[in-house]
Design a protein around this motif. Structure first.
Motif, PDB file in Angstrom:
ATOM      1  N   VAL A 109       0.841  -1.200   0.000  1.00  0.00           N
ATOM      2  CA  VAL A 109       0.000   0.000   0.000  1.00  0.00           C
ATOM      3  C   VAL A 109       0.877   1.251   0.000  1.00  0.00           C
ATOM      4  CG1 VAL A 109      -1.685   1.340   1.324  1.00  0.00           C
ATOM      5  CG2 VAL A 109      -1.957  -1.142   1.117  1.00  0.00           C
ATOM      6  N   LEU A 110       1.912   1.242   0.808  1.00  0.00           N
ATOM      7  CA  LEU A 110       2.802   2.402   0.880  1.00  0.00           C
ATOM      8  C   LEU A 110       3.588   2.586  -0.410  1.00  0.00           C
ATOM      9  CD1 LEU A 110       4.053   1.948   4.544  1.00  0.00           C
ATOM     10  CD2 LEU A 110       2.563   3.772   3.697  1.00  0.00           C
ATOM     11  N   ARG A 111       3.956   1.501  -1.060  1.00  0.00           N
ATOM     12  CA  ARG A 111       4.642   1.642  -2.348  1.00  0.00           C
ATOM     13  C   ARG A 111       3.731   2.316  -3.370  1.00  0.00           C
ATOM     14  NH1 ARG A 111       6.941  -3.403  -0.830  1.00  0.00           N
ATOM     15  NH2 ARG A 111       5.305  -4.599  -1.907  1.00  0.00           N
ATOM     16  N   ARG A 112       2.442   2.003  -3.321  1.00  0.00           N
ATOM     17  CA  ARG A 112       1.495   2.624  -4.244  1.00  0.00           C
ATOM     18  C   ARG A 112       1.207   4.074  -3.863  1.00  0.00           C
ATOM     19  NH1 ARG A 112      -3.244  -2.013  -4.367  1.00  0.00           N
ATOM     20  NH2 ARG A 112      -1.991  -3.754  -5.197  1.00  0.00           N
ATOM     21  N   HIS A 113       1.237   4.358  -2.549  1.00  0.00           N
ATOM     22  CA  HIS A 113       0.854   5.680  -2.046  1.00  0.00           C
ATOM     23  C   HIS A 113       1.929   6.168  -1.064  1.00  0.00           C
ATOM     24  CE1 HIS A 113      -3.086   5.076  -3.858  1.00  0.00           C
ATOM     25  NE2 HIS A 113      -3.060   3.861  -3.350  1.00  0.00           N
ATOM     26  N   PRO A 114       3.094   6.518  -1.557  1.00  0.00           N
ATOM     27  CA  PRO A 114       4.220   6.837  -0.669  1.00  0.00           C
ATOM     28  C   PRO A 114       4.009   8.085   0.188  1.00  0.00           C
ATOM     29  CG  PRO A 114       4.766   7.311  -2.958  1.00  0.00           C
ATOM     30  CD  PRO A 114       3.476   6.564  -2.982  1.00  0.00           C
ATOM     31  N   ARG A 115       3.032   8.913  -0.149  1.00  0.00           N
ATOM     32  CA  ARG A 115       2.773  10.114   0.662  1.00  0.00           C
ATOM     33  C   ARG A 115       1.719   9.878   1.750  1.00  0.00           C
ATOM     34  NH1 ARG A 115       0.965  14.923  -2.580  1.00  0.00           N
ATOM     35  NH2 ARG A 115      -0.284  13.371  -3.717  1.00  0.00           N
ATOM     36  N   LEU A 116       1.183   8.666   1.836  1.00  0.00           N
ATOM     37  CA  LEU A 116       0.144   8.363   2.818  1.00  0.00           C
ATOM     38  C   LEU A 116       0.653   8.598   4.231  1.00  0.00           C
ATOM     39  CD1 LEU A 116      -2.698   7.139   3.401  1.00  0.00           C
ATOM     40  CD2 LEU A 116      -1.559   4.902   3.483  1.00  0.00           C
ATOM     41  N   ARG A 117      -0.142   9.297   5.032  1.00  0.00           N
ATOM     42  CA  ARG A 117       0.189   9.519   6.445  1.00  0.00           C
ATOM     43  C   ARG A 117      -0.367   8.346   7.250  1.00  0.00           C
ATOM     44  NH1 ARG A 117      -1.054  15.334   8.652  1.00  0.00           N
ATOM     45  NH2 ARG A 117       0.925  15.023   9.750  1.00  0.00           N
ATOM     46  N   ALA A 118       0.394   7.298   7.330  1.00  0.00           N
ATOM     47  CA  ALA A 118      -0.021   6.074   8.007  1.00  0.00           C
ATOM     48  C   ALA A 118       0.580   6.035   9.405  1.00  0.00           C
ATOM     49  CB  ALA A 118       0.422   4.853   7.214  1.00  0.00           C
ATOM     50  N   VAL A 119      -0.262   5.804  10.390  1.00  0.00           N
ATOM     51  CA  VAL A 119       0.178   5.657  11.777  1.00  0.00           C
ATOM     52  C   VAL A 119       0.044   4.178  12.132  1.00  0.00           C
ATOM     53  CG1 VAL A 119      -0.139   6.399  14.160  1.00  0.00           C
ATOM     54  CG2 VAL A 119      -0.659   7.983  12.277  1.00  0.00           C
ATOM     55  N   ILE A 120       1.157   3.519  12.340  1.00  0.00           N
ATOM     56  CA  ILE A 120       1.156   2.081  12.599  1.00  0.00           C
ATOM     57  C   ILE A 120       0.908   1.845  14.083  1.00  0.00           C
ATOM     58  CG2 ILE A 120       2.443  -0.067  12.381  1.00  0.00           C
ATOM     59  CD1 ILE A 120       1.787   1.350   9.708  1.00  0.00           C
ATOM     60  N   ALA A 121      -0.235   1.238  14.390  1.00  0.00           N
ATOM     61  CA  ALA A 121      -0.618   1.012  15.785  1.00  0.00           C
ATOM     62  C   ALA A 121       0.312   0.014  16.467  1.00  0.00           C
ATOM     63  CB  ALA A 121      -2.060   0.511  15.847  1.00  0.00           C
ATOM     64  N   HIS A 122       0.534   0.228  17.747  1.00  0.00           N
ATOM     65  CA  HIS A 122       1.295  -0.703  18.592  1.00  0.00           C
ATOM     66  C   HIS A 122       2.750  -0.879  18.123  1.00  0.00           C
ATOM     67  CE1 HIS A 122      -2.505  -1.944  20.503  1.00  0.00           C
ATOM     68  NE2 HIS A 122      -3.011  -2.012  19.286  1.00  0.00           N
ATOM     69  N   LEU A 123       3.300   0.142  17.453  1.00  0.00           N
ATOM     70  CA  LEU A 123       4.641   0.030  16.867  1.00  0.00           C
ATOM     71  C   LEU A 123       4.753  -1.138  15.894  1.00  0.00           C
ATOM     72  CD1 LEU A 123       7.057   0.687  19.908  1.00  0.00           C
ATOM     73  CD2 LEU A 123       6.074   2.354  18.340  1.00  0.00           C
ATOM     74  N   GLY A 124       3.576  -1.666  15.452  1.00  0.00           N
ATOM     75  CA  GLY A 124       3.578  -2.794  14.528  1.00  0.00           C
ATOM     76  C   GLY A 124       3.780  -4.145  15.180  1.00  0.00           C
ATOM     77  N   ALA A 125       3.585  -4.249  16.484  1.00  0.00           N
ATOM     78  CA  ALA A 125       3.853  -5.494  17.208  1.00  0.00           C
ATOM     79  C   ALA A 125       3.154  -6.691  16.556  1.00  0.00           C
ATOM     80  CB  ALA A 125       3.362  -5.359  18.655  1.00  0.00           C
ATOM     81  N   PRO A 126       3.837  -7.826  16.515  1.00  0.00           N
ATOM     82  CA  PRO A 126       5.198  -8.099  16.974  1.00  0.00           C
ATOM     83  C   PRO A 126       6.258  -7.905  15.893  1.00  0.00           C
ATOM     84  CG  PRO A 126       4.182 -10.151  16.356  1.00  0.00           C
ATOM     85  CD  PRO A 126       3.157  -9.076  16.098  1.00  0.00           C
ATOM     86  N   GLU A 127       5.840  -7.395  14.707  1.00  0.00           N
ATOM     87  CA  GLU A 127       6.813  -7.211  13.617  1.00  0.00           C
ATOM     88  C   GLU A 127       7.473  -5.832  13.730  1.00  0.00           C
ATOM     89  OE1 GLU A 127       3.544  -9.957  11.858  1.00  0.00           O
ATOM     90  OE2 GLU A 127       3.526  -8.003  12.827  1.00  0.00           O
ATOM     91  N   TYR A 128       8.008  -5.558  14.913  1.00  0.00           N
ATOM     92  CA  TYR A 128       8.569  -4.230  15.179  1.00  0.00           C
ATOM     93  C   TYR A 128       9.641  -3.845  14.157  1.00  0.00           C
ATOM     94  CZ  TYR A 128       6.579  -4.968  19.897  1.00  0.00           C
ATOM     95  OH  TYR A 128       5.758  -5.214  20.957  1.00  0.00           O
ATOM     96  N   ARG A 129      10.530  -4.752  13.871  1.00  0.00           N
ATOM     97  CA  ARG A 129      11.685  -4.420  13.034  1.00  0.00           C
ATOM     98  C   ARG A 129      11.238  -3.996  11.632  1.00  0.00           C
ATOM     99  NH1 ARG A 129      16.563  -5.451  14.588  1.00  0.00           N
ATOM    100  NH2 ARG A 129      15.790  -6.993  16.092  1.00  0.00           N
ATOM    101  N   GLU A 130      10.300  -4.726  11.064  1.00  0.00           N
ATOM    102  CA  GLU A 130       9.843  -4.420   9.720  1.00  0.00           C
ATOM    103  C   GLU A 130       9.117  -3.089   9.659  1.00  0.00           C
ATOM    104  OE1 GLU A 130       9.491  -7.212  11.372  1.00  0.00           O
ATOM    105  OE2 GLU A 130       9.965  -8.952  10.115  1.00  0.00           O
ATOM    106  N   PHE A 131       8.347  -2.771  10.710  1.00  0.00           N
ATOM    107  CA  PHE A 131       7.619  -1.504  10.689  1.00  0.00           C
ATOM    108  C   PHE A 131       8.533  -0.326  11.026  1.00  0.00           C
ATOM    109  CE2 PHE A 131       3.902  -4.356  10.936  1.00  0.00           C
ATOM    110  CZ  PHE A 131       3.176  -3.836   9.868  1.00  0.00           C
TER     111      PHE A 131
END
Length: 301
Positions: A187-209
């Motif tokens: 989704v971000l690759r398609r819309h790189p200007r999107l203001r996305a707030v990733i909840a919970h720091l992306g748990a448990p995939e913290y590193r990727e987020f």
């Protein structure tokens, strides 16, 4: 059940932000829901123990007016009324409720949601015209792929309008069919200007987020439940080696305070203490607990 606020909150939360020289807190991850839906959400948490390995008692099982009053007493100056749809023909009515709640509740930021269905762009545009300043989507609960073609113009509309979307796309507390970083990264690759707030720091995939927050200018991580004893003890602790990167992201405007109030199994003050004990410095705390959230939802810093 008593509606008296936990003494810990009133003793410690105002003292925290006052010591930092702040005017209060901005919490980007707060839930207010229509009564019937709220009862169902609380019933889910009452039975979620087998998923998390820990009981999840709701600390703030109070009427709306008491929960709003408690936020005010703690010094939470701005907050959304996050709701999320999990089936078709639901989101538009939810938006009517949350936007009305925001219009009549001091401190509440006008909030909306959406779901992949033919009418989605129409009611998203209606919500934007009504003043929505933040959207909430829950990939895990909704059980849908964020890359669905019908959502592509919605992500594009939010990117154009610079309206943040708070997205639960990590696989905690239990994986969903479409959770994890890979799909939302597309989704971000398609819309790189999107203001996305990733909840919970992306748990448990913290590193990727964290990677995504570093890669995309408008991706922010929220702290919801992160670093609390509850999260750290459920097998999803934040990797210590990522803390220097999180420190840099916070100072760069890309980490914001979130709590999940009222659906938390501990006092609100514990989320604040969990951030304090990271020992990332007062400037980091000022940014995370006020400035970064203010920039997201348009509050003068």
């Amino acid at each position: 059940m008593s509606t008296e606020p936990p003494e810990l909150d009133l003793a410690r939360v105002p003292a925290f932000w006052q010591a930092l020289g702040l005017s209060g807190l901005i919490d980007v991850h707060v839930h207010f829901l229509p009564p019937r839906m709220l009862r169902r959400v609380w019933a889910y948490f009452d039975n979620v123990g087998p998923l998390t390995g820990m009981a999840w008692p709701i600390t703030y099982r109070w009427p709306d007016e008491d929960r709003v009053r408690h936020l005010e007493s703690m010094g939470v100056r701005r907050f959304p009324a996050l709701a999320y749809a999990h089936k078709p023909d639901m989101a538009a009515d939810l938006n009517d409720w949350t936007l009305d709640f925001g219009a009549t509740t001091p401190g509440c930021v006008p909030t909306a949601t959406f779901y992949p269905e033919p009418s989605v762009l129409s009611y998203v545009d209606k919500a934007l015209a009504a003043g929505a300043r933040v959207f909430k989507v829950h990939i895990q609960v909704g059980g849908y792929d964020p890359r669905e073609p019908v959502l592509d113009p919605v992500w594009g509309r939010l990117a154009e309008a610079r309206i943040p979307a708070i997205v639960h796309c990590g696989s905690g507390p239990a994986p969903g069919a479409f959770t994890g970083p890979e799909r939302f990264a597309e989704v971000l690759r398609r819309h790189p200007r999107l203001r996305a707030v990733i909840a919970h720091l992306g748990a448990p995939e913290y590193r990727e987020f964290v990677d995504l927050a570093e890669r995309y200018e408008n991706v922010v991580l929220d702290t919801t439940m992160a670093f609390t004893d509850f999260f750290e003890n459920t097998g999803q602790p934040f990797p210590p080696d990522l803390l220097p990167r999180l420190a840099d992201l916070g100072l760069a405007g890309k980490v914001a305070l979130g709590s999940d109030y009222p659906n938390i199994p501990y006092p609100y003050a514990h989320q604040i203490e969990a951030l304090q004990r990271l020992d990332l410095g007062d400037d980091w705390l000022r940014a995370v607990c006020w400035a970064n959230g203010a920039a997201l939802i348009g509050v003068p810093i």
